[in-house]
Design a protein around this motif. Structure first.
Motif, PDB file in Angstrom:
ATOM      1  N   UNK A 126      -3.179   3.876  -8.185  1.00  0.00           N
ATOM      2  CA  UNK A 126      -2.017   3.455  -8.969  1.00  0.00           C
ATOM      3  C   UNK A 126      -0.886   3.141  -7.993  1.00  0.00           C
ATOM      4  N   UNK A 127      -0.078   2.152  -8.332  1.00  0.00           N
ATOM      5  CA  UNK A 127       0.990   1.727  -7.420  1.00  0.00           C
ATOM      6  C   UNK A 127       1.998   2.831  -7.145  1.00  0.00           C
ATOM      7  N   UNK A 128       2.137   3.781  -8.075  1.00  0.00           N
ATOM      8  CA  UNK A 128       3.084   4.878  -7.865  1.00  0.00           C
ATOM      9  C   UNK A 128       2.427   6.114  -7.244  1.00  0.00           C
ATOM     10  N   UNK A 129       1.155   5.979  -6.826  1.00  0.00           N
ATOM     11  CA  UNK A 129       0.438   7.112  -6.226  1.00  0.00           C
ATOM     12  C   UNK A 129      -0.326   6.692  -4.980  1.00  0.00           C
ATOM     13  N   UNK A 130       0.297   5.887  -4.132  1.00  0.00           N
ATOM     14  CA  UNK A 130      -0.370   5.412  -2.919  1.00  0.00           C
ATOM     15  C   UNK A 130      -0.470   6.522  -1.876  1.00  0.00           C
ATOM     16  N   UNK A 131      -1.555   6.549  -1.109  1.00  0.00           N
ATOM     17  CA  UNK A 131      -1.673   7.536  -0.030  1.00  0.00           C
ATOM     18  C   UNK A 131      -0.776   7.130   1.145  1.00  0.00           C
ATOM     19  N   UNK A 132      -0.571   8.020   2.097  1.00  0.00           N
ATOM     20  CA  UNK A 132       0.191   7.651   3.291  1.00  0.00           C
ATOM     21  C   UNK A 132      -0.495   6.495   4.020  1.00  0.00           C
ATOM     22  N   UNK A 133       0.327   5.551   4.498  1.00  0.00           N
ATOM     23  CA  UNK A 133      -0.166   4.391   5.252  1.00  0.00           C
ATOM     24  C   UNK A 133       0.828   4.065   6.355  1.00  0.00           C
ATOM     25  N   UNK A 134       0.370   3.270   7.323  1.00  0.00           N
ATOM     26  CA  UNK A 134       1.253   2.845   8.414  1.00  0.00           C
ATOM     27  C   UNK A 134       2.364   1.964   7.865  1.00  0.00           C
ATOM     28  N   UNK A 135       3.458   1.885   8.600  1.00  0.00           N
ATOM     29  CA  UNK A 135       4.576   1.027   8.194  1.00  0.00           C
ATOM     30  C   UNK A 135       4.133  -0.424   8.048  1.00  0.00           C
ATOM     31  N   UNK A 136       3.278  -0.894   8.971  1.00  0.00           N
ATOM     32  CA  UNK A 136       2.808  -2.269   8.905  1.00  0.00           C
ATOM     33  C   UNK A 136       2.036  -2.547   7.628  1.00  0.00           C
ATOM     34  N   UNK A 137       1.166  -1.620   7.236  1.00  0.00           N
ATOM     35  CA  UNK A 137       0.400  -1.806   5.997  1.00  0.00           C
ATOM     36  C   UNK A 137       1.313  -1.727   4.782  1.00  0.00           C
ATOM     37  N   UNK A 138       2.295  -0.831   4.820  1.00  0.00           N
ATOM     38  CA  UNK A 138       3.238  -0.737   3.702  1.00  0.00           C
ATOM     39  C   UNK A 138       4.052  -2.023   3.558  1.00  0.00           C
ATOM     40  N   UNK A 139       4.419  -2.658   4.680  1.00  0.00           N
ATOM     41  CA  UNK A 139       5.145  -3.932   4.616  1.00  0.00           C
ATOM     42  C   UNK A 139       4.267  -5.025   4.008  1.00  0.00           C
ATOM     43  N   UNK A 140       2.981  -5.033   4.359  1.00  0.00           N
ATOM     44  CA  UNK A 140       2.070  -6.023   3.787  1.00  0.00           C
ATOM     45  C   UNK A 140       1.922  -5.808   2.280  1.00  0.00           C
TER      46      UNK A 140
END
Length: 158
Positions: A126-140
């Motif tokens: 779910x978009x409100x329950x994303x796991x931790x990710x790198x800043x680069x992946x979060x920007x994408x």
């Protein structure tokens, strides 16, 4: 397959010297969910990523990589961002830098599964329950999920 044959052929000639490669990030959306895969090499959760084959359209590469890595049928809906990653140094010493094309992908069919061995898990979040990710992946992800019609430039840093 983790490393395309054309990259292996180049590596025979240039060793571990830096390669400039075209890459894709496929952000597959289904309603209020996004597909993520857990990478076998790092354990990180990411959208599907991959290398564009010589002569292949990047949007076709995003479709192919999603089928190969997560066993899902998808369609490319729009280019969300394009940018350059930092140089990546792999455990074997190979170095590469990618011109990443991040696409919003529409879900067509299938159940996610780690189809080709590059990932240990593939599932919807779910978009409100994303796991931790790198800043680069979060920007994408942000570029893909923003709803903006124009592609962002300079987004992908790893």
């Amino acid at each position: 397959m983790a490393t395309p044959d054309f990259v292996l052929t180049l590596r025979e000639k240039i060793g571990t010297a830096p390669l400039w490669l075209a890459g894709v990030t496929a952000v597959v959306v289904r309603g209020d969910e996004v597909l993520l895969v857990r990478r076998a090499d790092t354990g990180a959760w990411t959208p599907v990523t991959g290398i564009v084959d010589p002569g292949e359209d990047p949007s076709d590469a995003a479709v192919r990589e999603t089928l190969e890595e997560a066993d899902l049928q998808v369609v490319a809906e729009r280019l969300a961002s394009i940018g350059v990653t930092r140089e990546v140094v792999y455990p074997n010493g190979d170095r590469a830098q990618y011109l990443d094309h991040t696409f919003v992908m529409g879900y067509v069919s299938g159940e996610p599964s780690p189809a080709d061995g590059e990932n240990t898990e593939a599932r919807w979040f779910r978009l409100d329950e994303l796991p931790p990710m790198s800043d680069g992946m979060l920007r994408r992800l942000d570029a893909a999920l923003s709803g903006e019609q124009a592609a962002r430039f300079g987004t992908p840093t790893r």
